[in-house]
Motif scaffolding. Structure first.
Motif, short mmCIF file in Angstrom:
data_model
loop_
_atom_site.label_atom_id
_atom_site.label_comp_id
_atom_site.label_asym_id
_atom_site.label_seq_id
_atom_site.Cartn_x
_atom_site.Cartn_y
_atom_site.Cartn_z
N UNK A 94 0.80 -1.22 0.00
CA UNK A 94 0.00 0.00 0.00
C UNK A 94 0.83 1.27 0.00
N UNK A 95 1.91 1.27 0.78
CA UNK A 95 2.75 2.46 0.85
C UNK A 95 3.42 2.72 -0.49
N UNK A 96 3.88 1.67 -1.15
CA UNK A 96 4.53 1.84 -2.45
C UNK A 96 3.54 2.27 -3.52
N UNK A 97 2.30 1.78 -3.44
CA UNK A 97 1.29 2.22 -4.40
C UNK A 97 1.06 3.72 -4.28
N UNK A 98 0.94 4.21 -3.04
CA UNK A 98 0.72 5.65 -2.84
C UNK A 98 1.91 6.48 -3.31
N UNK A 99 3.10 5.90 -3.18
CA UNK A 99 4.30 6.65 -3.53
C UNK A 99 4.56 6.67 -5.03
N UNK A 100 4.36 5.53 -5.70
CA UNK A 100 4.79 5.40 -7.09
C UNK A 100 3.66 5.51 -8.12
N UNK A 101 2.42 5.39 -7.69
CA UNK A 101 1.30 5.44 -8.64
C UNK A 101 0.67 6.84 -8.62
N UNK A 102 1.41 7.80 -9.13
CA UNK A 102 0.91 9.18 -9.17
C UNK A 102 0.17 9.42 -10.49
N UNK A 103 -1.05 9.98 -10.38
CA UNK A 103 -1.94 10.17 -11.51
C UNK A 103 -1.99 11.64 -11.94
N UNK A 104 -2.15 11.84 -13.23
CA UNK A 104 -2.44 13.19 -13.71
C UNK A 104 -3.87 13.55 -13.33
N UNK A 105 -4.23 14.83 -13.46
CA UNK A 105 -5.57 15.26 -13.08
C UNK A 105 -6.62 14.54 -13.93
N UNK A 106 -6.39 14.41 -15.23
CA UNK A 106 -7.36 13.74 -16.09
C UNK A 106 -7.49 12.26 -15.71
N UNK A 107 -6.38 11.63 -15.40
CA UNK A 107 -6.41 10.22 -15.02
C UNK A 107 -7.17 10.03 -13.71
N UNK A 108 -6.97 10.93 -12.77
CA UNK A 108 -7.65 10.82 -11.49
C UNK A 108 -9.16 10.97 -11.65
N UNK A 109 -9.59 11.92 -12.49
CA UNK A 109 -11.02 12.10 -12.73
C UNK A 109 -11.64 10.89 -13.40
#
Length: 509
Positions: A439-454
């Protein structure tokens, strides 16, 4: 006289030093082995007696007591024959009493005094080195795997006489050495090339993503659509194993007695495909003396389960722990053993009992109740642990007539290896891949662009995804981004990852 020789016992793939204490005393002739010996160890009395006599030594007609310490742990296998024989010769003063001091001795005896190979030598030598013993005497048949342990000095012997002459300095035995680099270079090419599969471009893309991130895959489609052929192509696009990975796999195959004659190191990633009638013990491992099952034998490779719903329900549910933790724990009265099981699960199944539900050519004759009961054999919690779920359509006549079915395995493998290199650099270790992120690595390495997050937010709500599915979609999207060399996860990466989670909504709901 009392003599002591050191050997190794195994509990799973872990080992511990055993002191083989042999006391040869006066009194009526007799022989007793204590220290919780198994059946093969108790039978060693007859093998050792005949081997000593036929090797030209005298078997003492005295009271012989053999103690295998520690005495509270069961000893299994014939590997104690050679140390017991050495102890008997030392205890009867035919050789110096401290002749085997500083050595660990392993080997089974034949009746003529020859030394046969035994299972589990590689993990045994690793355990000996960890316990501070760096000189080991092993059968010639096991010299190659024993020499994989660089810290050990391995002396291969072919019979009792040669071992005694070597220990007394009358014969020289050169330490056995292996060329690890040459062994790793002997990995054969894949038997089936990706280009042999006609059509199925979407499925091939899904398998490429799976190989790049180490993700589990479920393929669903009609009989004859090519699911088995696609699965058998997968090892050809996986990265080659490094020495650490090959050593882990070889330990398991050595313990299971599955190394081929003359094979020193397992250099190809395993591909295990058990039949759907396999029992839970065959898959998970176990037995009176726990041995690795198919899940562990697929460690660092692919476990292919064809006809997925036809496996026993308890066998399928037993997959949950290894898929989540990369480890199989086998508990028995005698103790608990843990076997590594970092696998890629590739499952294939039909959409209904007859196999033709949703097929564009053949009509399905199953009732809705039969279809739901068949699909329901794969539980939701197990399905949640499969990152990529893909439908395999029936190939058309035109596709089957094509000369080449797309890119060949070597070119796909290059892209996969490039993505794996990015993951190793990201995680800082050779075994790292996206599917194993916590979980910690997912939060650290899986950063999304604004469009991807939406887009992801909309998909999460529309598909009613679970928290585990949320994490696994991010991992798959991270792999897709790695294949493209992107630093951040973009909308198209999320869109492709989400489409790999659509089958549960279509069939299981």
């Amino acid at each position: 006289m009392l003599s002591t020789v050191h050997s190794v016992a195994l509990s799973g793939i872990e080992g511990y030093i055993v002191k083989v204490e042999v006391d040869v005393a006066g009194g009526l002739p007799g022989w007793e082995i204590v220290g919780l010996p198994g059946g093969a160890v108790r039978e060693s009395k007859d093998r050792v007696r005949a081997a000593i006599r036929n090797a030209g030594y005298e078997f003492p007609a005295r009271k012989i007591t053999v103690n295998l310490a520690p005495a509270d742990i069961k000893k299994e296998g014939p590997s104690y024959d050679l140390p017991i024989a050495l102890g008997v010769l030392a205890g009867s003063e035919q050789v110096p009493p401290d002749l085997g001091a500083g050595y660990v001795v392993l080997g089974e005896l034949s009746l003529d005094g020859g030394v046969r190979g035994v299972h589990g030598v590689l993990p045994a030598v690793l355990a000996a080195v960890q316990a501070g013993f760096h000189r080991v005497v092993v059968p010639e048949a096991n010299a190659g795997e024993a020499a994989l342990v660089e810290e050990a000095t391995v002396y291969p012997v072919r019979d009792i006489g040669q071992m005694i002459r070597f220990l007394m300095g009358a014969e020289d035995i050169a330490p056995y050495r292996v060329d690890v680099e040459a062994l790793l270079g002997t990995a054969r090419e894949a038997d089936i090339d990706f280009a042999e599969v006609k059509g199925q471009a979407v499925v091939k893309r899904a398998l490429e993503v799976a190989a790049a991130g180490g993700h589990n895959v479920l393929m669903l489609g009609s009989p004859g659509a090519g699911k088995t052929l696609l699965a058998r192509c997968l090892p050809g696009i996986l990265p080659d194993m490094d020495f650490a990975e090959a050593l882990e796999v070889t330990k398991l195959y050595s313990l299971a007695g599955m190394l081929e004659p003359g094979q020193t190191l397992v250099t190809r990633r395993p591909f295990r495909a058990p039949h759907h009638t396999a029992s839970t013990v065959a898959l998970v491992g176990g037995g009176r003396t726990p041995r690795p099952g198919e899940i562990s034998l697929a460690h660092q490779g692919v476990l292919f389960l064809d006809e997925f719903p036809e496996f026993r329900r308890d066998a399928l549910e037993a997959l949950r722990q290894p898929l989540e933790d990369g480890m199989v724990t086998v508990s028995r009265i005698a103790g608990t053993c843990a076997f590594p099981a970092r696998i890629m699960l590739v499952a294939a199944m039909n959409p209904c009992p007859c196999g033709y539900f949703g097929d564009v050519v053949k009509e399905c004759h199953c009732t809705p109740h039969q279809i739901q009961r068949y699909i329901g054999r794969v539980s939701g919690p197990l399905l949640d642990r499969i990152d990529i779920q893909i439908e395999v359509p029936r190939p058309s006549f035109e596709q089957l007539g094509e000369g080449i079915g797309g890119p060949e395995s070597p070119s796909v493998k290059e892209r996969v290896e490039a993505a794996r290199r990015r993951q190793r650099e990201r995680f800082g270790n050779a075994a790292g891949c996206n599917a194993r992120m916590n979980g910690r690595e997912v939060r650290k390495h899986c950063r999304l662009t604004r469009e991807a997050k939406g887009l992801f937010q909309q998909a999460f709500r529309a598909l009613e995804l679970s928290a585990r599915a949320h994490s696994r979609i991010l991992k798959v999207a991270r792999t897709i981004a790695d294949l493209e060399g992107a630093e951040m996860i973009e909308a198209q990466h999320i869109a492709e990852a989400v489409q790999y989670r659509s089958l549960d909504r279509k069939y299981w709901r």
